[in-house]
Write a protein that holds these residues in place. Sequence first.
Motif, PDB file in Angstrom:
ATOM      1  N   PHE A  48       0.833  -1.216   0.000  1.00  0.00           N
ATOM      2  CA  PHE A  48       0.000   0.000   0.000  1.00  0.00           C
ATOM      3  C   PHE A  48       0.865   1.262   0.000  1.00  0.00           C
ATOM      4  CE2 PHE A  48      -3.567  -2.445   2.270  1.00  0.00           C
ATOM      5  CZ  PHE A  48      -4.185  -2.710   1.069  1.00  0.00           C
ATOM      6  N   ASN A  49       1.862   1.264   0.839  1.00  0.00           N
ATOM      7  CA  ASN A  49       2.652   2.490   0.996  1.00  0.00           C
ATOM      8  C   ASN A  49       3.623   2.709  -0.154  1.00  0.00           C
ATOM      9  OD1 ASN A  49       2.038   3.953   3.677  1.00  0.00           O
ATOM     10  ND2 ASN A  49       1.851   1.770   4.095  1.00  0.00           N
ATOM     11  N   ALA A  50       4.306   1.641  -0.567  1.00  0.00           N
ATOM     12  CA  ALA A  50       5.274   1.803  -1.660  1.00  0.00           C
ATOM     13  C   ALA A  50       4.568   2.173  -2.957  1.00  0.00           C
ATOM     14  CB  ALA A  50       6.075   0.527  -1.831  1.00  0.00           C
ATOM     15  N   ALA A  51       3.439   1.500  -3.259  1.00  0.00           N
ATOM     16  CA  ALA A  51       2.738   1.782  -4.518  1.00  0.00           C
ATOM     17  C   ALA A  51       2.245   3.225  -4.531  1.00  0.00           C
ATOM     18  CB  ALA A  51       1.570   0.812  -4.688  1.00  0.00           C
ATOM     19  N   TYR A  52       1.752   3.682  -3.382  1.00  0.00           N
ATOM     20  CA  TYR A  52       1.237   5.052  -3.350  1.00  0.00           C
ATOM     21  C   TYR A  52       2.380   6.068  -3.430  1.00  0.00           C
ATOM     22  CZ  TYR A  52      -1.676   9.027  -2.313  1.00  0.00           C
ATOM     23  OH  TYR A  52      -2.331  10.225  -2.413  1.00  0.00           O
ATOM     24  N   ILE A  53       3.408   5.831  -2.636  1.00  0.00           N
ATOM     25  CA  ILE A  53       4.492   6.823  -2.535  1.00  0.00           C
ATOM     26  C   ILE A  53       5.281   6.928  -3.845  1.00  0.00           C
ATOM     27  CG2 ILE A  53       6.722   7.234  -1.394  1.00  0.00           C
ATOM     28  CD1 ILE A  53       5.335   6.248   1.221  1.00  0.00           C
ATOM     29  N   SER A  54       5.530   5.790  -4.500  1.00  0.00           N
ATOM     30  CA  SER A  54       6.396   5.896  -5.680  1.00  0.00           C
ATOM     31  C   SER A  54       5.618   5.951  -6.999  1.00  0.00           C
ATOM     32  CB  SER A  54       7.410   4.755  -5.713  1.00  0.00           C
ATOM     33  OG  SER A  54       6.826   3.594  -6.215  1.00  0.00           O
ATOM     34  N   GLU A  55       4.283   5.740  -6.953  1.00  0.00           N
ATOM     35  CA  GLU A  55       3.559   5.707  -8.230  1.00  0.00           C
ATOM     36  C   GLU A  55       2.224   6.461  -8.192  1.00  0.00           C
ATOM     37  OE1 GLU A  55       4.355   4.097 -11.221  1.00  0.00           O
ATOM     38  OE2 GLU A  55       2.423   4.626 -12.114  1.00  0.00           O
ATOM     39  N   LEU A  56       1.369   6.112  -7.243  1.00  0.00           N
ATOM     40  CA  LEU A  56      -0.021   6.588  -7.348  1.00  0.00           C
ATOM     41  C   LEU A  56      -0.237   7.984  -6.766  1.00  0.00           C
ATOM     42  CD1 LEU A  56      -1.684   3.201  -6.311  1.00  0.00           C
ATOM     43  CD2 LEU A  56      -1.469   4.133  -8.615  1.00  0.00           C
ATOM     44  N   GLY A  57       0.534   8.359  -5.769  1.00  0.00           N
ATOM     45  CA  GLY A  57       0.355   9.675  -5.136  1.00  0.00           C
ATOM     46  C   GLY A  57       0.929  10.772  -6.019  1.00  0.00           C
ATOM     47  N   ASP A  58       0.206  11.900  -6.134  1.00  0.00           N
ATOM     48  CA  ASP A  58       0.750  12.956  -6.995  1.00  0.00           C
ATOM     49  C   ASP A  58       1.150  14.202  -6.199  1.00  0.00           C
ATOM     50  OD1 ASP A  58      -1.723  13.798  -6.330  1.00  0.00           O
ATOM     51  OD2 ASP A  58      -2.565  13.693  -8.347  1.00  0.00           O
ATOM     52  N   GLN A  59       1.159  14.095  -4.863  1.00  0.00           N
ATOM     53  CA  GLN A  59       1.465  15.295  -4.065  1.00  0.00           C
ATOM     54  C   GLN A  59       2.948  15.434  -3.712  1.00  0.00           C
ATOM     55  OE1 GLN A  59      -0.054  12.519  -2.778  1.00  0.00           O
ATOM     56  NE2 GLN A  59      -0.318  12.642  -0.566  1.00  0.00           N
ATOM     57  N   TYR A  60       3.765  14.412  -4.034  1.00  0.00           N
ATOM     58  CA  TYR A  60       5.127  14.413  -3.490  1.00  0.00           C
ATOM     59  C   TYR A  60       6.147  15.148  -4.363  1.00  0.00           C
ATOM     60  CZ  TYR A  60       3.015  10.755  -0.630  1.00  0.00           C
ATOM     61  OH  TYR A  60       2.196  10.041   0.196  1.00  0.00           O
ATOM     62  N   THR A  61       5.820  16.424  -4.676  1.00  0.00           N
ATOM     63  CA  THR A  61       6.824  17.255  -5.346  1.00  0.00           C
ATOM     64  C   THR A  61       7.769  17.787  -4.271  1.00  0.00           C
ATOM     65  OG1 THR A  61       5.422  19.159  -5.072  1.00  0.00           O
ATOM     66  CG2 THR A  61       5.213  17.950  -7.162  1.00  0.00           C
ATOM     67  N   ILE A  62       8.812  18.482  -4.683  1.00  0.00           N
ATOM     68  CA  ILE A  62       9.825  18.948  -3.720  1.00  0.00           C
ATOM     69  C   ILE A  62       9.213  19.872  -2.663  1.00  0.00           C
ATOM     70  CG2 ILE A  62      10.607  20.954  -5.072  1.00  0.00           C
ATOM     71  CD1 ILE A  62      12.974  18.491  -3.398  1.00  0.00           C
ATOM     72  N   SER A  63       8.108  20.573  -3.012  1.00  0.00           N
ATOM     73  CA  SER A  63       7.498  21.507  -2.051  1.00  0.00           C
ATOM     74  C   SER A  63       6.832  20.756  -0.884  1.00  0.00           C
ATOM     75  CB  SER A  63       6.477  22.409  -2.744  1.00  0.00           C
ATOM     76  OG  SER A  63       5.447  21.618  -3.260  1.00  0.00           O
ATOM     77  N   TRP A  64       6.671  19.422  -1.023  1.00  0.00           N
ATOM     78  CA  TRP A  64       6.087  18.651   0.088  1.00  0.00           C
ATOM     79  C   TRP A  64       6.958  18.760   1.346  1.00  0.00           C
ATOM     80  CZ3 TRP A  64       1.364  16.995   0.796  1.00  0.00           C
ATOM     81  CH2 TRP A  64       1.089  16.082   1.817  1.00  0.00           C
ATOM     82  N   PHE A  65       8.257  18.950   1.165  1.00  0.00           N
ATOM     83  CA  PHE A  65       9.162  19.066   2.321  1.00  0.00           C
ATOM     84  C   PHE A  65       8.832  20.281   3.191  1.00  0.00           C
ATOM     85  CE2 PHE A  65      12.590  16.513  -0.026  1.00  0.00           C
ATOM     86  CZ  PHE A  65      12.438  15.402   0.790  1.00  0.00           C
ATOM     87  N   SER A  66       8.155  21.290   2.632  1.00  0.00           N
ATOM     88  CA  SER A  66       7.806  22.456   3.463  1.00  0.00           C
ATOM     89  C   SER A  66       6.308  22.482   3.786  1.00  0.00           C
ATOM     90  CB  SER A  66       8.222  23.763   2.764  1.00  0.00           C
ATOM     91  OG  SER A  66       7.735  23.765   1.454  1.00  0.00           O
ATOM     92  N   ASP A  67       5.589  21.428   3.428  1.00  0.00           N
ATOM     93  CA  ASP A  67       4.154  21.345   3.754  1.00  0.00           C
ATOM     94  C   ASP A  67       3.996  21.081   5.259  1.00  0.00           C
ATOM     95  OD1 ASP A  67       1.378  20.452   2.010  1.00  0.00           O
ATOM     96  OD2 ASP A  67       1.493  19.852   4.131  1.00  0.00           O
ATOM     97  N   PRO A  68       3.049  21.795   5.923  1.00  0.00           N
ATOM     98  CA  PRO A  68       2.874  21.574   7.375  1.00  0.00           C
ATOM     99  C   PRO A  68       2.595  20.113   7.729  1.00  0.00           C
ATOM    100  CG  PRO A  68       1.537  23.416   6.611  1.00  0.00           C
ATOM    101  CD  PRO A  68       2.189  22.829   5.394  1.00  0.00           C
ATOM    102  N   ARG A  69       1.898  19.372   6.835  1.00  0.00           N
ATOM    103  CA  ARG A  69       1.611  17.963   7.140  1.00  0.00           C
ATOM    104  C   ARG A  69       2.916  17.160   7.209  1.00  0.00           C
ATOM    105  NH1 ARG A  69      -2.675  17.665   2.315  1.00  0.00           N
ATOM    106  NH2 ARG A  69      -1.140  19.161   1.601  1.00  0.00           N
ATOM    107  N   PHE A  70       3.835  17.471   6.321  1.00  0.00           N
ATOM    108  CA  PHE A  70       5.124  16.767   6.341  1.00  0.00           C
ATOM    109  C   PHE A  70       5.891  17.107   7.624  1.00  0.00           C
ATOM    110  CE2 PHE A  70       9.680  16.694   5.648  1.00  0.00           C
ATOM    111  CZ  PHE A  70       9.872  15.383   5.264  1.00  0.00           C
ATOM    112  N   ILE A  71       5.938  18.401   7.953  1.00  0.00           N
ATOM    113  CA  ILE A  71       6.761  18.827   9.099  1.00  0.00           C
ATOM    114  C   ILE A  71       6.183  18.285  10.417  1.00  0.00           C
ATOM    115  CG2 ILE A  71       7.585  20.861  10.379  1.00  0.00           C
ATOM    116  CD1 ILE A  71       7.490  22.311   7.573  1.00  0.00           C
ATOM    117  N   VAL A  72       4.853  18.464  10.587  1.00  0.00           N
ATOM    118  CA  VAL A  72       4.221  17.985  11.834  1.00  0.00           C
ATOM    119  C   VAL A  72       4.343  16.461  11.919  1.00  0.00           C
ATOM    120  CG1 VAL A  72       2.003  17.780  13.049  1.00  0.00           C
ATOM    121  CG2 VAL A  72       2.653  19.950  11.995  1.00  0.00           C
ATOM    122  N   GLY A  73       4.080  15.777  10.794  1.00  0.00           N
ATOM    123  CA  GLY A  73       4.143  14.316  10.775  1.00  0.00           C
ATOM    124  C   GLY A  73       5.544  13.812  11.107  1.00  0.00           C
ATOM    125  N   LEU A  74       6.541  14.485  10.562  1.00  0.00           N
ATOM    126  CA  LEU A  74       7.922  14.051  10.819  1.00  0.00           C
ATOM    127  C   LEU A  74       8.272  14.199  12.307  1.00  0.00           C
ATOM    128  CD1 LEU A  74      10.588  13.027   9.656  1.00  0.00           C
ATOM    129  CD2 LEU A  74      11.227  15.393   9.161  1.00  0.00           C
TER     130      LEU A  74
END
Length: 264
Positions: A130-156
């Motif tokens: 589920f996670n690998a397929a979404y992260i490397s293929e199906l998800g379209d939100q993981y551009t470089i700007s995801w690193f500054s998204d509040p969801r990424f920062i809070v989640g990390l």
Amino acid sequence: MQWYTGNVLYDTFLIVGFIYAALVLVSSFFGTAQYGGRFGGRGKGLKLGSKLGWVVMEFPGLLVFPLVYMTGRNALEPVPLFFLCIWMIHYSNRALITPLLMRVQPGTQSSFALNVVIAGWFTISLHGYFNAAYISELGDQYTISWFSDPRFIVGLIIYWVGFSLNIYSDTILRNLRSLQPTPNEPRYKIPYGGLFRWVSCPQYFGEILSFVGFAVMTWNLGAVFVLAMTAANLIPRARYTHKWFHKNFEDYPAERKAIIPFIL
Ligand code: NDP
């Protein structure tokens, strides 16, 4: 956010996965999974010892995710690569480091029944897929700007707190036994220190928190599935462990809760 990805195979498996998680939750009210020390050893058939049992059961976590991940079109993008690293660190700890450091009391019965290991493979393979397929293929939100998204920062941050708590609490438990345990020393003692001050199972609380963090930082339903499975497994297991401590130690600290400080 729409829940489905449009990939029929993935979406169907995800629905089946959530039904499975609900069944695991219901079944856990009738007894915790029979693996590991104090809850293992029952049941018939082939059984593995604690160290080997953990390594064999968790190993798909180190295989399925990278194999599925490599086939994705975003496999070389920085954000997916970052999640690949987090996953591999997490499962290296679970499948290799923790079991290999474990101190096993001599004479302890083998505790991993084959059916438990096979159920573990199924669950962990679903986690990885589920996670690998979404992260490397199906998800379209993981551009470089995801690193500054509040969801990424809070989640990390949540992930880091949970993972650290899990490792720290596992270390306290490990150190309750001597490096080379002898059959004469008591197998179990009351743990103190860290979040043991408030709960009986901070290691499980840390594990759940780390998957809360992973779900928030990746913002995908595959990670929510891992979280649901982990919580369905570990919250009841913590309650069984808590009762076990009270039953076995008269002087067990009364103020401790099972898993969530001051609440549960
Ligand atoms: P425990 O935390 O119960 O035990 C871990 C080790 O510590 C074992 O070697 C155990 O010995 C020993 N130990 C535990 N309690 C005591 C005590 N009071 N005195 C002395 N030694 C003690 O382990 P689990 O096997 O349930 O979990 C191990 C790790 O795996 C945890 O970090 C947990 O969060 C994680 N986990 C994750 C799951 C998930 O769904 N993601 C599922 C299950 C676990 P013995 O074996 O003899 O009991």
